[in-house]
Write an enzyme that holds these catalytic residues in place. Structure first.
Site, PDB file in Angstrom:
ATOM      1  N   ASP A  39       0.871  -1.159   0.000  1.00 42.39           N
ATOM      2  CA  ASP A  39       0.000   0.000   0.000  1.00 42.39           C
ATOM      3  C   ASP A  39       0.918   1.221   0.000  1.00 42.39           C
ATOM      4  O   ASP A  39       2.103   1.121   0.351  1.00 42.39           O
ATOM      5  CB  ASP A  39      -0.960   0.016   1.195  1.00 42.39           C
ATOM      6  CG  ASP A  39      -2.144   0.963   0.939  1.00 42.39           C
ATOM      7  OD1 ASP A  39      -2.048   1.797  -0.004  1.00 42.39           O
ATOM      8  OD2 ASP A  39      -3.146   0.899   1.657  1.00 42.39           O
TER       9      ASP A  39
HETATM   10  C1  BGC Z   1      -4.849   3.451  -0.180  1.00 37.29           C
HETATM   11  C2  BGC Z   1      -4.897   2.501  -1.355  1.00 37.29           C
HETATM   12  C3  BGC Z   1      -4.653   3.264  -2.635  1.00 37.29           C
HETATM   13  C4  BGC Z   1      -3.311   3.939  -2.539  1.00 37.29           C
HETATM   14  C5  BGC Z   1      -2.938   4.743  -3.770  1.00 37.29           C
HETATM   15  C6  BGC Z   1      -3.572   4.273  -0.184  1.00 37.29           C
HETATM   16  O1  BGC Z   1      -3.601   5.267   0.790  1.00 37.29           O
HETATM   17  O2  BGC Z   1      -4.945   2.751   1.030  1.00 37.29           O
HETATM   18  O3  BGC Z   1      -6.125   1.829  -1.401  1.00 37.29           O
HETATM   19  O4  BGC Z   1      -4.711   2.390  -3.722  1.00 37.29           O
HETATM   20  O5  BGC Z   1      -3.331   4.843  -1.437  1.00 37.29           O
HETATM   21  O6  BGC Z   1      -3.709   5.882  -3.849  1.00 37.29           O
END
Ligand code: BGC
Length: 760
Positions: A237
């Site tokens: 993530d």
């Molecule tokens: C989120 C993800 C997301 C990623 C990119 C993160 O903060 O938890 O679900 O895909 O950011 O934006």
């Protein structure tokens, strides 16, 4: 589209063999915020990634991380809404459309679907998740993956795992026992991997039982690769990684966004021997395969017709919306009987149809209910509209309350649009309570006292409390955050152009306090303990026989369905058989409609505690008025098993199971009992603390138990009432007590000898 094997391990190995340590370390750390490293010298292309999951969210510059400034795209219903469709074909159609928008915009990886379990209504990000049930979540996620990947674009199931709250998501440890992890928090991922082979997945921010998900070797390698045979890549993530070398060691394939310090860390770790270079090669290989594969599948000149996608977005919203309550069939509204309609609440004009944060789509077009109601009602029916509350926050002007009451009073019907504003539920922000804002409640409360024909239309991403005003309104329509088409869909349903067919994929408890995680959420000292275990959602409410506001799987229609003729392929079966369950569904109402047929399994007696019912199959069928259809569902070994940590595997326990078929988890229409004769046997290992009871069926154990009982003046076959109690006491003694009671004739050494014998 399955991961193709045209690129053999040998081909990939050859490329990796040419790569320097530094390049491999660079490759696993991304290039910038939204793209991966390319290496011309090895012919390795870059991959461009973008958020989803309910539409393409492509940031204009790959190096920027801003939440705004994204290209226009179609905003489909959010996951809560899609989860309520129970329509896997529709989900596949939607995600194929999103995949197509990715192709047209040179995106190789779409960061979705999200399939974390809705453990509590308070998770601010629940709108991005499908359900409280892992089977439903897994099936829908699998369909979503199939659709995206049918377009040659990688889907990304996220966030693996136990990422069920926003509070301290980057600091907390989710502490979950293994059975609960396997049955609830990992099951959906397992189903999606088994059925749809997602080319990528994303690990969670949080720790799982004290270890960061991105450094979790048990999760990322032992279970994911060795047990489930996963061949795609695991992406971190965004900024989840703290120690890049440890993440590589555990099996993480790609850190995102690029962290310019990580490659050095990895190189140093290899040089000083704390990271084996082979581990690095192991994570590079699938990454290389996906980079080459998605590059091969790139399409140039993809033709997009966003109007077609908009029509699909409206249809998707229509199937997502759930009619929760409809007393005296007040809905659909009869145009012939109306002279004036009150439309109250800002969401009617400015719909809240998606959530904020990383999934927010720059919708290229949007429908609002007020405009569509005007279209449908034409000029002959008067419409009085008052926005009443602000879009954000919890404010209204005092002077507007009498105005709203007045409008409602003089109209034939009041349509009251209420729900949760953006700042009440969002990525990074859990809800403080499950209630609606006071401004929304004041509106529905006051209007309902003067207008008996008050219809509440809800817009929210997860269950809300409605107990305070529910009894005062004859109808409630849950419109969720159902994408850019939501306004049109709501109006179409209110006025009967469309028959609602959604069913809630999460329970609506009477009160938040009833939620099983309530006492343990959101945890403290950077720890959240999942003490409710496997009893999540209806698994808890139903097992505890608690009253709920609206049960899991509930949703009304403008027609009625009759269930009959339940047939199971065999009443006795083994765990290697497939059990076929069929029944007939008939539309006995006056309108065409769709029904979600739900199959739950109840284990009548089991060695471990189990929920009173668990969803194990479902289907959605469309039937014209008067038509009937034969529905067939299939159950396999997994439908009956639980995860036994003592055995370290899924265990099929012999015994009787109820097959329950119904229209919701609490509206079971047909039932049948079947008997499983499992080929899987529990090998019992006896020790000093095994109760005598457990030895009764053992050929060597039984005479031993019999002798003990006789010493106590009873016997195994004795059946006088006093024997019953004596046996209860003596059979519960652990084996070692035979030494205490032996008057010196049976020593501990003799006991150990005996235990060796019975275990042999
Ligand atoms: C989120 C993800 C997301 C990623 C990119 C993160 O903060 O938890 O679900 O895909 O950011 O934006």
């Amino acid at each position: 589209m399955k991961l193709d094997k045209t690129l053999t391990d040998k081909d990939l190995g050859q490329i990796i063999a040419q790569m320097t340590l530094e390049d491999k370390a660079k490759f696993v750390s991304g290039k910038d915020v939204w793209s991966t490293q390319a290496f011309e010298k090895y012919n390795i292309p870059a991959m461009y990634v973008a958020d989803g999951p309910h539409g393409l969210r492509k940031v204009r510059k790959t190096t920027s991380n801003q939440l705004g400034n994204t290209i226009p795209a179609t905003c489909f219903p959010t996951a809560s809404a899609l989860g309520s469709t129970w329509n896997v074909e529709l989900i596949e159609e939607i995600s194929a459309a999103i995949g197509k928008e990715c192709q047209a915009n040179n995106i190789q990886i779409l960061l979705g679907p999200g399939l974390n379990i809705k453990r509590t209504p308070l998770n601010g990000r629940n709108f991005e998740y499908y359900s409280e049930d892992p089977y439903l979540s897994g099936k829908i996620a699998a369909a979503f993956v199939r659709g995206v990947q049918s377009q040659g674009v990688a889907a990304c199931i996220k966030h693996f795992t136990a990422n069920n709250q926003e509070h301290e998501r980057m600091m907390n440890s989710s502490n979950v026992d293994e059975r609960t992890l396997r049955e609830i928090y990992m099951r959906g991922f397992e189903i999606a991997i088994e059925e749809a082979d997602p080319w990528t997945m994303m690990c969670a921010y949080n720790k799982v039982n004290g270890i960061w998900a991105n450094e979790h070797e048990w999760l990322l390698t032992k279970v994911l690769r060795d047990e489930w045979g996963y061949e795609g890549i695991v992406i971190s993530d965004w900024a989840a990684v703290n120690k890049a070398d440890r993440a590589v060691h555990a099996g993480l394939n790609l850190e995102m966004p690029a962290n310019k310090f990580s490659s050095d860390k990895i190189v140093q770790a290899v040089k000083n021997g704390t990271l084996d270079e082979q581990r690095l090669d192991t994570v590079v290989k699938p990454l290389l395969r996906i980079a080459l594969k998605t590059n091969n599948l790139k399409q140039v000149n993809t033709e997009l017709d966003l109007n077609i996608h908009h029509t699909l977005a409206i249809r998707a919203a229509e199937e997502s919306i759930v009619l929760l309550k409809n007393e005296n069939d007040i809905l659909p509204l009869d145009l012939g009987k109306l002279k004036s309609v009150a439309v109250l609440g800002r969401f009617a004009e400015t719909p809240r149809y998606q959530g904020s944060g990383s999934s927010n789509v720059n919708a290229y077009k949007e429908e609002n209910a007020l405009a569509q109601i005007r279209n449908i009602l034409g000029n002959h029916i008067e419409i009085n509209y008052l926005p009443f509350y602000e879009s954000r926050g919890d404010k209204y002007a005092e002077a507007d309350l009498p105005k709203a009451i007045d409008i409602a009073k003089k109209s034939d019907v009041a349509l009251v649009f209420i729900g949760l504003p953006d700042d009440f539920e969002a990525e990074g922000l859990d809800r403080l309570h499950a209630d609606l804002p006071e401004s929304h409640k004041a509106l529905i409360r006051e209007v309902a006292t003067v207008q008996p024909n008050t219809i509440a239309v809800l817009s929210n991403g997860a269950a809300v409390e409605v107990e305070e005003w529910e009894r005062d309104v004859p109808a409630i329509l849950e419109s969720w955050l159902s994408g850019q088409g939501s306004g049109a869909a709501v109006a179409n349903i209110l006025f009967g152009k469309t028959n609602p067919s959604g069913k809630i994929s999460e329970s609506f408890p009477l009160r938040l306090q009833h939620n099983p995680s309530h006492l343990y959420f959101p945890g403290s000292n950077r720890n959240v303990d999942y003490r409710e275990g496997i009893f999540v959602g209806y698994r808890y409410y139903d097992t505890k026989s608690m009253e709920v506001m609206f049960p899991f799987g509930h949703g009304l229609s403008y027609t009625d369905f009759e269930y009959s003729d339940l047939v199971v392929s065999s009443k006795e079966f083994s765990d290697t058989d497939t059990l076929k369950v069929s029944c007939t569904i008939k539309n006995i109402g006056k309108r065409a409609g769709a029904e979600v047929v739900q199959l739950y399994v109840h284990d009548k007696v089991s060695e471990l505690p189990r929920p009173i019912k668990e969803l194990q199959a479902f289907t959605k069928i469309h039937l014209e008025s008067g038509a009937s259809a034969h529905v067939q569902l299939e159950l396999n070994r997994r439908s009956f098993t639980y995860f036994d940590t003592a055995l370290g595997e899924w265990f099929a326990e012999s015994g009787d199971f109820d097959i329950l078929v119904g229209s919701s988890s609490r509206d079971i229409r047909l039932r049948e009992t079947v008997t499983l004769h499992s080929k899987q046997k529990r090998v019992r290992i006896f020790d000093k603390f095994s109760p005598l009871r457990d030895l009764q069926d053992h050929p060597i154990g039984r005479p031993f138990v019999e002798k003990m009982l006789q010493n106590f003046g009873t016997s195994l076959d004795a059946d006088k009432p006093e024997d019953y109690e004596a046996k209860a006491i003596f059979l519960s003694l652990p084996l070692i007590k035979s030494v205490n009671f032996s008057q010196g004739t049976f020593s501990e050494d003799m006991l150990e000898d005996f235990i060796r014998k019975i275990n042999a």
